[in-house]
Design a protein around this motif. Sequence first.
Motif, PDB file in Angstrom:
ATOM      1  N   THR A 104     -17.148 -88.648 -73.235  1.00 34.73           N
ATOM      2  CA  THR A 104     -17.701 -87.388 -73.735  1.00 34.73           C
ATOM      3  C   THR A 104     -19.126 -87.504 -74.248  1.00 34.73           C
ATOM      4  OG1 THR A 104     -16.684 -87.828 -75.903  1.00 34.73           O
ATOM      5  CG2 THR A 104     -15.434 -86.472 -74.352  1.00 34.73           C
ATOM      6  N   ASP A 105     -19.518 -88.675 -74.767  1.00 30.62           N
ATOM      7  CA  ASP A 105     -20.808 -88.798 -75.451  1.00 30.62           C
ATOM      8  C   ASP A 105     -21.829 -89.676 -74.741  1.00 30.62           C
ATOM      9  OD1 ASP A 105     -19.613 -87.264 -77.401  1.00 30.62           O
ATOM     10  OD2 ASP A 105     -19.102 -88.967 -78.681  1.00 30.62           O
ATOM     11  N   ASP A 106     -21.394 -90.530 -73.833  1.00 30.92           N
ATOM     12  CA  ASP A 106     -22.289 -91.502 -73.218  1.00 30.92           C
ATOM     13  C   ASP A 106     -22.672 -91.047 -71.812  1.00 30.92           C
ATOM     14  OD1 ASP A 106     -23.282 -93.939 -71.878  1.00 30.92           O
ATOM     15  OD2 ASP A 106     -22.588 -94.968 -73.672  1.00 30.92           O
ATOM     16  N   PRO A 107     -23.964 -91.091 -71.448  1.00 30.40           N
ATOM     17  CA  PRO A 107     -24.347 -90.729 -70.081  1.00 30.40           C
ATOM     18  C   PRO A 107     -23.582 -91.520 -69.026  1.00 30.40           C
ATOM     19  CG  PRO A 107     -26.299 -90.912 -71.456  1.00 30.40           C
ATOM     20  CD  PRO A 107     -25.140 -91.395 -72.293  1.00 30.40           C
ATOM     21  N   ALA A 108     -23.270 -92.776 -69.312  1.00 31.65           N
ATOM     22  CA  ALA A 108     -22.515 -93.575 -68.345  1.00 31.65           C
ATOM     23  C   ALA A 108     -21.116 -93.018 -68.146  1.00 31.65           C
ATOM     24  CB  ALA A 108     -22.445 -95.031 -68.801  1.00 31.65           C
ATOM     25  N   GLY A 109     -20.580 -92.352 -69.163  1.00 32.31           N
ATOM     26  CA  GLY A 109     -19.289 -91.701 -69.000  1.00 32.31           C
ATOM     27  C   GLY A 109     -19.356 -90.586 -67.971  1.00 32.31           C
ATOM     28  N   LYS A 110     -20.486 -89.882 -67.934  1.00 30.60           N
ATOM     29  CA  LYS A 110     -20.670 -88.842 -66.925  1.00 30.60           C
ATOM     30  C   LYS A 110     -20.744 -89.454 -65.528  1.00 30.60           C
ATOM     31  CE  LYS A 110     -21.006 -85.913 -70.263  1.00 30.60           C
ATOM     32  NZ  LYS A 110     -19.788 -85.168 -70.672  1.00 30.60           N
ATOM     33  N   VAL A 111     -21.341 -90.643 -65.438  1.00 34.10           N
ATOM     34  CA  VAL A 111     -21.384 -91.345 -64.159  1.00 34.10           C
ATOM     35  C   VAL A 111     -19.965 -91.689 -63.706  1.00 34.10           C
ATOM     36  CG1 VAL A 111     -22.162 -93.440 -62.968  1.00 34.10           C
ATOM     37  CG2 VAL A 111     -23.696 -92.267 -64.574  1.00 34.10           C
TER      38      VAL A 111
END
Length: 199
Positions: A104-111
């Motif tokens: 939810t908070d880390d750009p890598a999570g969006k990846v």
Amino acid sequence: MPAASPQPRRPRAGSRRDEAARLAVLHAADDLLVEHGFGALTVEAIARRAGVAKQTIYRWWPSKVEILLDTLIEDSDKRLPVPTERPTAESIRGYLGDFARFLTDDPAGKVLLALIAEAQHDPHTAKSFHTRYLGPRRDQERDMLARAIDAGEVSPRLGLDATIDALVGPIVYCALTGSSIPRDLADTLAEGLLRPRSN
């Protein structure tokens, strides 16, 4: 007079990854994905943002998926490591909470979420994603859980892989569907699936 021995060829400078350029490409891909989504992400845009030639990127990576996998692997190793110390129910619970925040908070999570989605309809993405990221991470998570069982810290009601799926699945589902992840979800999952062995 003997013929002169041929001199060994020097590698072309362009064939070696310049670390600063490599990191610039990874950061650019990460940022652009968050800003515009997977569908709008192009190698051309990554090259412009990173300040490198498009040909340089294609010399190092065959596709944008492989670029995203590199950034995901590096960022996960740094910001979401699987615990390697003596595992306890509490450390596994903490890992689940960190995983929820990562999504939810880390750009890598969006990846990670973008690659999961893309893998559903692109077999090449699915194969590379499983081989390079999901498989190795699942091995680490399985080892963490197996060591916790051996130490008598937890007594899962399911097998190793089914337990991991049951722990992370609801968290990933919430993130993929755009739902907020309840704060107590990780604790609830750990309590229900990893209850310590009773004496």
